[in-house]
Design an enzyme around this catalytic site. Structure first.
Site, PDB file in Angstrom:
ATOM      1  N   ASP A  19      11.829  54.549  42.386  1.00  0.00           N
ATOM      2  CA  ASP A  19      12.581  53.503  43.077  1.00  0.00           C
ATOM      3  C   ASP A  19      13.279  54.158  44.265  1.00  0.00           C
ATOM      4  O   ASP A  19      13.554  55.362  44.254  1.00  0.00           O
ATOM      5  CB  ASP A  19      13.617  52.861  42.135  1.00  0.00           C
ATOM      6  CG  ASP A  19      13.989  51.459  42.580  1.00  0.00           C
ATOM      7  OD1 ASP A  19      13.580  50.505  41.908  1.00  0.00           O
ATOM      8  OD2 ASP A  19      14.667  51.323  43.623  1.00  0.00           O
ATOM      9  N   ARG A  22      17.402  25.715  49.524  1.00  0.00           N
ATOM     10  CA  ARG A  22      17.499  27.044  50.124  1.00  0.00           C
ATOM     11  C   ARG A  22      17.181  27.019  51.615  1.00  0.00           C
ATOM     12  O   ARG A  22      17.750  27.800  52.396  1.00  0.00           O
ATOM     13  CB  ARG A  22      16.603  28.017  49.361  1.00  0.00           C
ATOM     14  CG  ARG A  22      17.284  28.493  48.103  1.00  0.00           C
ATOM     15  CD  ARG A  22      16.354  28.877  46.990  1.00  0.00           C
ATOM     16  NE  ARG A  22      17.135  29.182  45.785  1.00  0.00           N
ATOM     17  CZ  ARG A  22      17.646  28.261  44.975  1.00  0.00           C
ATOM     18  NH1 ARG A  22      17.447  26.961  45.226  1.00  0.00           N
ATOM     19  NH2 ARG A  22      18.347  28.607  43.917  1.00  0.00           N
TER      20      ARG A  22
END
Lengths: 289, 208
Positions: A152, A43
């Site tokens: 959220d 990564r």
């Protein structure tokens, strides 16, 4: 025609890995041991190439000294696996029913209210898991009125949460008896959660870093805020910690993700170590952070 | 009993009636007059309000409650800029460790604004201020961090300041900084700790 060197992939040396690991740990609390070396290197190389940096060193200097933190955020997103499912990291749910609720109810009369806030709700797996855990594993569930709030910033996931339909993978960790008890199979092979559970959770859109959103939340006894703060920059983490502190009752608890640490964000909370989990507590009245 | 869905007005109730209006003047007054919770809310509501920065800074110097201090620091961070830096820098000279540490954390969050002040801070007559400045460099995301640290290694007369700079350079430096570490050792030949710290730093920088 490109030369062979122009297409050579950056290499991450042992010293680079250790330097990056220390830096990333201090910034996110996420620690990578040697077993994650391949994962981290892969990564890192992706981000080095994506940013056009010449090598690890120039990428790391840019990462460390960028003012906005945008690349660090990209890196965090790359290094973390953002997935949710029912009964994820249940050790904190065990801590809830075994220890935290016992402390919270110690000073409460039977029949009084206990308020739990799950943020971010994502598509609802966490607040519904909390509800199932309480119904199945907390003996005093009938002695108190438990309210579950869940929020959220993403209204699309809130709609999915209220719809309450989940893939087989999402319910894969649920014990079969609980799956049968609280879900029904849909024609498409998914699982629809009981409407009683949907009706028991209050969903709302909230930006945890906006005081105008969070000032409405008061008297929360237990907050689950897992794997969210790692996606915030430093200031937003501080603001979120302030919001949680003011939303909570004295003595209330915060559960963060296993790689997150409130101690690195804010001194407002006390660390509490229980048998099942380490959590953070708002000091009781008169207590000092 | 059991699970109970809250009525919206119960769960997300409105803020209680306020004694002072929620405008900048009212909030600034509440910073000084309210209880701990009210002072925290006033501080949080003033986040990002440029005109309130001097008031937040003044309150920080007088505020004894650590919970309110934390909200004041966070709100100053949200107003990152020269005015906020002006309020935070004097805290580095104070006796209160919590205020000093809070100031370093807050200053580290505003690299563009604090950058132009670093050179002067590294020349400060008080070595404790210079050590705190080096500690700040350890947290600061600014492209001049390494040159500033090398300047300390070359020029600072106080061994503890240089030791602090070596510690930070151990993390941010590379093999090209090993000669500067060796030069620092030669400046303090009688101090074994500098030699030890420089050797460890050179090892971490990849040149040991």
């Amino acid at each position: 025609m490109r030369s062979a060197t122009a297409t050579r992939r950056p290499l991450i040396s042992d010293a680079d890995f250790l330097k990056f690991r220390d830096f990333f740990y201090r910034k996110t609390g996420i620690h990578f041991d040697e077993s994650k070396r391949y994962f981290v290197d892969k990564r890192l190389v992706e981000r080095i190439e994506a940013t056009g940096a010449d090598d690890f060193r120039s990428y790391f200097v840019g990462l460390r000294f960028e003012s906005g933190g945008a690349e660090l955020q990209e890196l965090v997103n790359t290094m973390t696996v953002n997935e949710t499912y029912f009964f994820r990291e249940t050790y904190q749910f065990d801590c809830m029913v075994n220890d935290m609720l016992a402390e919270i109810t110690r000073q409460r009369r039977p029949g009084s209210r206990i308020r739990i806030w799950s943020v971010p709700s994502s598509t609802g797996e966490e607040p519904y898991s909390i509800a199932i855990y309480l119904l199945e594993r907390w003996r005093q569930i009938d002695d108190y009125e438990v309210e579950i709030l869940s929020s959220d910033i993403d209204t699309q996931v809130l709609r999915q949460a209220e719809r309450g339909v989940y893939s087989p993978r999402s319910v894969g960790q649920l014990p079969k008896p609980l799956l049968d008890k609280y879900f029904t199979r849909t024609g498409g092979g998914d699982w629809a959660i009981s409407r009683d559970l949907v009706a028991a959770v209050e969903f709302s859109r909230v930006n945890l870093t906006d005081p105008a959103d969070t000032r409405r939340f008061r008297d929360i006894d237990l907050i689950f805020c897992r794997n969210l703060l790692i996606y915030f920059d430093d200031l937003s983490r501080r603001v979120a910690a302030e919001a949680m502190f003011d939303a909570m009752s004295p003595g209330g608890f915060v559960c963060l993700g296993h790689s997150e640490s409130m101690s690195r964000i804010s001194p407002l909370f006390q660390v509490r170590r229980f048998a099942d989990a380490m959590v953070y507590q708002k000091p009781l009245e008169g207590g000092r952070p | 009993m059991g699970l109970r869905k809250p009525a919206a007005r119960e769960a997300l109730h409105e803020v209680v009636e306020r004694a002072l209006p929620r405008d900048i003047e009212g909030l600034c007054a509440q910073l000084h007059l309210g209880n701990e919770a009210e002072r925290r809310w006033a501080a949080r509501d003033l986040a990002g309000v440029a005109a309130a920065v001097p008031v937040l800074g003044r309150r920080l110097r007088d505020e004894a409650d650590p919970r309110v201090r934390e909200a004041l620091f966070t709100s100053l961070c949200a107003s990152a800029g020269e005015a906020a830096v002006d309020e935070l820098l004097p805290l580095l000279r104070g006796d209160d460790a919590q205020l000093r540490n809070g100031a370093i954390e807050a200053l580290a969050a505003m690299p563009r604004a604090v950058g132009p002040r670093i050179a002067a801070l590294l020349r400060d007559a008080d070595p404790d201020v210079r050590i705190l400045t080096v500690n700040l460099l350890g947290e600061l995301r600014h492209e001049q961090v390494t040159p500033w640290l090398l300047q300390v290694l070359r020029e600072d007369a106080e061994v503890n300041v240089v030791a602090a700079a070596i510690e930070v350079l151990a993390e941010v430096g590379g093999p090209e900084h090993v000669p500067a570490l060796h030069d620092a050792v030669r400046r303090f030949p009688a101090d074994p700790f500098i030699a030890f710290a420089a050797e460890a730093a050179a090892g971490r920088a990849g040149g040991g």
